[in-house]
Structure formats: structure tokens, C-alpha cells
Design a protein around this motif. Structure first.
Motif, PDB file in Angstrom:
ATOM      1  N   CYS A   1       0.792  -1.230   0.000  1.00 53.11           N
ATOM      2  CA  CYS A   1       0.000   0.000   0.000  1.00 53.11           C
ATOM      3  C   CYS A   1       0.829   1.287   0.000  1.00 53.11           C
ATOM      4  CB  CYS A   1      -0.989   0.033   1.170  1.00 53.11           C
ATOM      5  SG  CYS A   1      -2.169  -1.337   1.143  1.00 53.11           S
ATOM      6  N   VAL A   2       2.137   1.208  -0.222  1.00 48.69           N
ATOM      7  CA  VAL A   2       2.887   2.459  -0.376  1.00 48.69           C
ATOM      8  C   VAL A   2       2.757   2.981  -1.807  1.00 48.69           C
ATOM      9  CG1 VAL A   2       4.538   1.852   1.417  1.00 48.69           C
ATOM     10  CG2 VAL A   2       5.115   1.392  -0.980  1.00 48.69           C
ATOM     11  N   GLY A   3       2.260   2.119  -2.725  1.00 48.48           N
ATOM     12  CA  GLY A   3       2.022   2.565  -4.096  1.00 48.48           C
ATOM     13  C   GLY A   3       3.031   2.063  -5.115  1.00 48.48           C
TER      14      GLY A   3
ATOM     15  N   TYR B   1       8.746   4.006  -0.014  1.00 50.51           N
ATOM     16  CA  TYR B   1       7.968   4.229   1.197  1.00 50.51           C
ATOM     17  C   TYR B   1       6.943   5.328   0.922  1.00 50.51           C
ATOM     18  CZ  TYR B   1      10.844   8.427   1.933  1.00 50.51           C
ATOM     19  OH  TYR B   1      11.461   9.641   1.786  1.00 50.51           O
ATOM     20  N   ASP B   2       5.940   5.393   1.783  1.00 49.42           N
ATOM     21  CA  ASP B   2       4.898   6.415   1.704  1.00 49.42           C
ATOM     22  C   ASP B   2       5.346   7.599   2.562  1.00 49.42           C
ATOM     23  OD1 ASP B   2       2.636   8.009   2.041  1.00 49.42           O
ATOM     24  OD2 ASP B   2       1.289   6.342   2.468  1.00 49.42           O
TER      25      ASP B   2
ATOM     26  N   THR C   1       3.818   9.963   3.734  1.00 55.63           N
ATOM     27  CA  THR C   1       2.854  10.324   4.772  1.00 55.63           C
ATOM     28  C   THR C   1       2.698   9.227   5.825  1.00 55.63           C
ATOM     29  OG1 THR C   1       0.907   9.414   3.616  1.00 55.63           O
ATOM     30  CG2 THR C   1       1.583  11.655   3.040  1.00 55.63           C
ATOM     31  N   ASN C   2       3.530   8.191   5.743  1.00 61.86           N
ATOM     32  CA  ASN C   2       3.449   7.056   6.667  1.00 61.86           C
ATOM     33  C   ASN C   2       4.848   6.735   7.190  1.00 61.86           C
ATOM     34  OD1 ASN C   2       3.133   4.664   8.032  1.00 61.86           O
ATOM     35  ND2 ASN C   2       2.044   3.604   6.391  1.00 61.86           N
TER      36      ASN C   2
ATOM     37  N   SER D   1       6.133   3.084   7.321  1.00 62.76           N
ATOM     38  CA  SER D   1       6.577   2.430   6.089  1.00 62.76           C
ATOM     39  C   SER D   1       8.046   2.747   5.817  1.00 62.76           C
ATOM     40  CB  SER D   1       5.711   2.867   4.910  1.00 62.76           C
ATOM     41  OG  SER D   1       5.943   4.227   4.544  1.00 62.76           O
TER      42      SER D   1
ATOM     43  N   MET E   1       6.910   8.108  -1.892  1.00 63.87           N
ATOM     44  CA  MET E   1       5.747   8.112  -2.775  1.00 63.87           C
ATOM     45  C   MET E   1       4.563   8.837  -2.136  1.00 63.87           C
ATOM     46  SD  MET E   1       6.008   4.361  -4.524  1.00 63.87           S
ATOM     47  CE  MET E   1       7.501   3.951  -5.428  1.00 63.87           C
ATOM     48  N   LYS E   2       3.572   9.154  -2.954  1.00 65.45           N
ATOM     49  CA  LYS E   2       2.351   9.854  -2.552  1.00 65.45           C
ATOM     50  C   LYS E   2       2.632  11.309  -2.164  1.00 65.45           C
ATOM     51  CE  LYS E   2       0.083   5.549  -1.180  1.00 65.45           C
ATOM     52  NZ  LYS E   2      -0.735   4.834  -0.171  1.00 65.45           N
TER      53      LYS E   2
ATOM     54  N   GLU F   1      11.312  12.107  -4.413  1.00 67.78           N
ATOM     55  CA  GLU F   1       9.950  12.109  -3.887  1.00 67.78           C
ATOM     56  C   GLU F   1       9.026  12.223  -5.082  1.00 67.78           C
ATOM     57  OE1 GLU F   1       9.945  15.260  -0.963  1.00 67.78           O
ATOM     58  OE2 GLU F   1      10.465  13.835   0.632  1.00 67.78           O
TER      59      GLU F   1
ATOM     60  N   SER G   1       4.972  11.351  -7.114  1.00 69.50           N
ATOM     61  CA  SER G   1       3.516  11.180  -7.067  1.00 69.50           C
ATOM     62  C   SER G   1       3.074  10.406  -8.305  1.00 69.50           C
ATOM     63  CB  SER G   1       2.801  12.537  -7.028  1.00 69.50           C
ATOM     64  OG  SER G   1       1.401  12.371  -7.255  1.00 69.50           O
TER      65      SER G   1
END
Length: 207
Positions: free
Chosen positions: A19-21, A84-85, A87-88, A91, A117-118, A158, A160
Motif C-alpha cells: 500500500c505504499v504505491g 515508502y509512503d 505520509t506514513n 513504512s 511516494m504519494k 519524492e 507522485s
């Protein structure tokens, strides 16, 4: 067209929490579009041509139960996208604890590209992995390679997948470093034999 016995110039894997994308990130690069709610079971194989070079890209599952398989798919990799995310923070922490040890199966002197990511969710989240932490992590992971600072930029990005920001740059960095600026890879280790991999199609297929 079957890929059995076909040779590839380099192998790139992407590792990180579920779920990190990761899959969305690769599909944005391969297909040029944003795809939500994708899940990888085991691993997926993608084929990308970069100039005269053929690149094998492996997307690995993030669940802990697949860690044994992930170590197998990292074997003989020339580069790894360490995802990694942003915002998390958990992760990011699990990269140290769970995923970096999987890369013991990769080839010597391989490239590790730390990728947050994200980025599009950054302003919506109260949690944020500082860019400086990701950048410092990438320097530690690539200590020997980065001794030649004039030739190699820091392997940190970084990105998106939703907007496409930074996605192409990650892959261009890898290919430019390994295939243009990096040390020539030995013939025995630079070529990955994908015998038994899924058939090549216009779109990537899971294995």
C-alpha cells in the motif's frame, strides 16, 4: 511471444510495504496513467526498452508472508527502488527492519534508489517523513558509489504516481547511472535469464 531464454541487460526490483504505491508507481511509468487500488501477490514482471537496452522490472509484494519470495526476486538485481509512503513514517522505518535485508541476494555494488511516494498527499497529512531523512538514508545505502560525487547525484526522489511528478526521473536516474555513467557490468552478471517468466505482451502481466 515467449520470454523463455531471452536475455535482459539489467534487472530492477522495487521493494517496500504493501500500500505504499509500488504497483501504481510502475504502471504510471510503463503505461503513463494513474491506476488506483492495485495489489501484487508474489511479484509482477514488466519489460521496458530504454534505447538499445532491455530492462526487466520486478514489482514485489509488500506483505510479510511474501518475504521469502521477495528475496528470490531480488537475486542478481542491478538496482532496487526502495519505496515508502512519505505520509506514513512506519513504512519508512520498515525499510530498515524488513526490506533492506532482502537485498543480500542482489548483485555486488548494486544501486539503491530511495523513493518517497504519494507526494500529492503531503499537504493533506499531518505526518510527513522529512526529505532530509530519506536523502540521508539513500547516502548511507550507497556509500561506496557516492564516493565519486562528481559523477553520481544522490539516489533519492519524492514522487507522485497520481500527478506523475518525479516518476520518470527515478527510472532515468537508474538507467543513466547503470548504463551510461556506471561501471560496465560483467557479462555473466549484467544479463538476467528470464526463462520461465510470463509471456511478453503489450501490457505487463502478473506472474
Amino acid at each position: 511471444m515467449s520470454t523463455a531464454g531471452v536475455k535482459r541487460d539489467i534487472k530492477v526490483v522495487i521493494i517496500g510495504d504493501a500500500c505504499v504505491g509500488k504497483t501504481t508507481f510502475i504502471k504510471r511509468y510503463i503505461e503513463g496513467q494513474f491506476t488506483e487500488n492495485t495489489e501484487t501477490l508474489g511479484a509482477c514482471f514488466y519489460l521496458k526498452q530504454w534505447g538499445p537496452h532491455n530492462i526487466a522490472i520486478w514489482d514485489t509484494a509488500g506483505e510479510e508472508r511474501f518475504s521469502g519470495l521477495n528475496s528470490f526476486y531480488c537475486r542478481d538485481a542491478a538496482a532496487a527502488i526502495v519505496a515508502y509512503d512519505i505520509t506514513n513514517p512506519e513504512s519508512f522505518q520498515r525499510l530498515h527492519e524488513r526490506y533492506i535485508p532482502l537485498l543480500d541476494a542482489a548483485r555486488d555494488e548494486f544501486l539503491l534508489v530511495v523513493t518517497g511516494m504519494k507526494l500529492d498527499l503531503d499537504q493533506k497529512s499531518k505526518l510527513r517523513v522529512p526529505s532530509e531523512e530519506g536523502e540521508d538514508f539513500s547516502v548511507r545505502l550507497n556509500h561506496d558509489r557516492l564516493k565519486d560525487k562528481e559523477r553520481f547525484a544522490k539516489p533519492f526522489f519524492e514522487t507522485s504516481s497520481k500527478t506523475g511528478q518525479g516518476v520518470d526521473e527515478v527510472f532515468e536516474y537508474i538507467f543513466q547511472t547503470l548504463l551510461t555513467h556506471g561501471k560496465p557490468l560483467s557479462p555473466q552478471k549484467s544479463i538476467v535469464d528470464l526463462e520461465g517468466a510470463p509471456p511478453q505482451r503489450e501490457k505487463p502481466t502478473c506472474c
